[in-house]
Design a protein around this motif. Structure first.
Motif, mmCIF file in Angstrom:
data_model
loop_
_atom_site.group_PDB
_atom_site.id
_atom_site.type_symbol
_atom_site.label_atom_id
_atom_site.label_comp_id
_atom_site.label_asym_id
_atom_site.label_seq_id
_atom_site.Cartn_x
_atom_site.Cartn_y
_atom_site.Cartn_z
ATOM 1 N N LYS A 1 35.108 -4.166 -24.498
ATOM 2 C CA LYS A 1 34.986 -5.417 -23.768
ATOM 3 C C LYS A 1 34.825 -5.138 -22.279
ATOM 4 C CE LYS A 1 37.066 -9.997 -23.367
ATOM 5 N NZ LYS A 1 38.180 -10.864 -23.813
ATOM 6 N N ILE A 2 33.791 -5.737 -21.672
ATOM 7 C CA ILE A 2 33.496 -5.514 -20.266
ATOM 8 C C ILE A 2 33.375 -6.843 -19.544
ATOM 9 C CG2 ILE A 2 31.738 -4.709 -18.634
ATOM 10 C CD1 ILE A 2 31.103 -2.458 -20.531
ATOM 11 N N ASN A 3 34.006 -6.942 -18.386
ATOM 12 C CA ASN A 3 33.836 -8.058 -17.467
ATOM 13 C C ASN A 3 33.725 -7.482 -16.061
ATOM 14 O OD1 ASN A 3 34.153 -10.938 -18.667
ATOM 15 N ND2 ASN A 3 35.683 -9.689 -19.744
ATOM 16 N N GLY A 4 32.753 -7.958 -15.308
ATOM 17 C CA GLY A 4 32.597 -7.423 -13.962
ATOM 18 C C GLY A 4 31.926 -8.401 -13.028
ATOM 19 N N HIS A 5 32.103 -8.154 -11.743
ATOM 20 C CA HIS A 5 31.385 -8.899 -10.720
ATOM 21 C C HIS A 5 31.244 -8.016 -9.490
ATOM 22 C CE1 HIS A 5 35.599 -9.667 -9.562
ATOM 23 N NE2 HIS A 5 35.131 -9.822 -8.334
ATOM 24 N N GLY A 6 30.262 -8.361 -8.655
ATOM 25 C CA GLY A 6 30.037 -7.546 -7.484
ATOM 26 C C GLY A 6 29.046 -8.172 -6.535
ATOM 27 N N ALA A 7 28.727 -7.425 -5.467
ATOM 28 C CA ALA A 7 27.801 -7.914 -4.462
ATOM 29 C C ALA A 7 27.271 -6.733 -3.656
ATOM 30 C CB ALA A 7 28.491 -8.913 -3.535
#
Length: 258
Positions: free
Chosen positions: A88-94
């Motif tokens: 299971k993968i969850n991510g966020h970025g900029a």
């Protein structure tokens, strides 16, 4: 299990990471020439083994702000369907930086990724292509990895900015040269190895040269290099991104609009 083989295959890690970031490609390519805010757009990442149907693995949502000579991309990603059973993968970025007609220069890169119950935050800052700040939480244990020297951290890009280049035929110098990438752990080059022109289509191929930040087994010089195939189509006299496929000897990953 088929999905487990796709997700954990030896020599497949690079291709997996490449496609997880690949969401930046279409949006950047379509908006390099205009100043506008792009609303959220969704994509699905598919994986497949040789002679097997493709399986949806990841959903990605993006928002891009481009103003004058700067770019600011925000993104989220998550595994979907049966992929959650394996990992299971969850991510966020900029990422933010300066954008010119024939070059880009990132200033800040941020990535927060959770895999199963393990999380990692990466913050990188650059000045004219040189890494000037690097903060990871938790700290990455690099004691068992091949070294990344200071000389390797000059004239580099973050992974998201790298995709801005390879997704644009003109920013990529028409598929020539190499791109130096650092993601907070691994340092590698992407090299253009061929370009074929077929009527209104250009097919560019790249491979990866691993330089530092890898375990010894991943630096095997006899291993078949992972490859990317980038296809551009001619529309009204200009070439625009059509597709990107990552593959090695065993498997393939691709991205499609949702």
């Amino acid at each position: 299990m088929l999905l487990d083989k796709i997700w954990n295959m030896k020599y497949f890690h690079f291709v997996k990471e490449i496609i997880i970031c690949i969401f930046t490609l279409v949006i950047f390519t379509q908006n390099l020439a205009s100043d506008e805010i792009v609303d959220n757009t969704s994509y699905i990442v598919y994986g497949k083994l040789l002679f097997t149907p493709k399986i949806p693995l990841v959903e990605i949502n993006t928002s891009l702000l481009k103003q004058a000579d700067t770019y600011d991309l925000k993104f989220t990603l998550k595994t979907i369907n049966v992929a959650n059973i394996v990992k299971k993968i969850n991510g966020h970025g900029a990422v933010q930086g300066k954008l010119k007609i024939d070059s880009i220069s990132p200033s800040k890169y941020f990535y927060d990724l959770t895999r199963d119950e393990k999380s990692r935050i990466i913050n990188l800052e650059f000045n004219e292509g040189k890494l000037i700040s690097e903060i990871t939480n938790p700290i990455i244990d690099k004691s068992g990895l091949s070294p990344v020297s200071e000389e390797m951290l000059i004239n580099i890009l973050d992974p998201a900015s790298m995709f801005l280049i390879i997704s644009n035929y003109y920013l990529s110098n028409k598929c020539k040269g190499s791109i130096n990438v650092y993601d907070g752990k691994r340092r590698y080059d992407l090299n253009y190895i061929s370009k074929d022109i077929h009527n209104n289509k250009i097919i560019c191929k790249m491979n990866q040269i691993k330089l530092g930040g890898y375990k010894d087994k991943d630096m095997d010089p006899l291993a078949t290099p992972d490859e990317l195939t980038v296809t551009f189509m001619n529309t009204n006299g200009k070439y625009y991104l059509n597709s990107i496929i990552g593959n090695n000897d065993f498997a393939e990953l691709s991205i499609e609009p949702k």
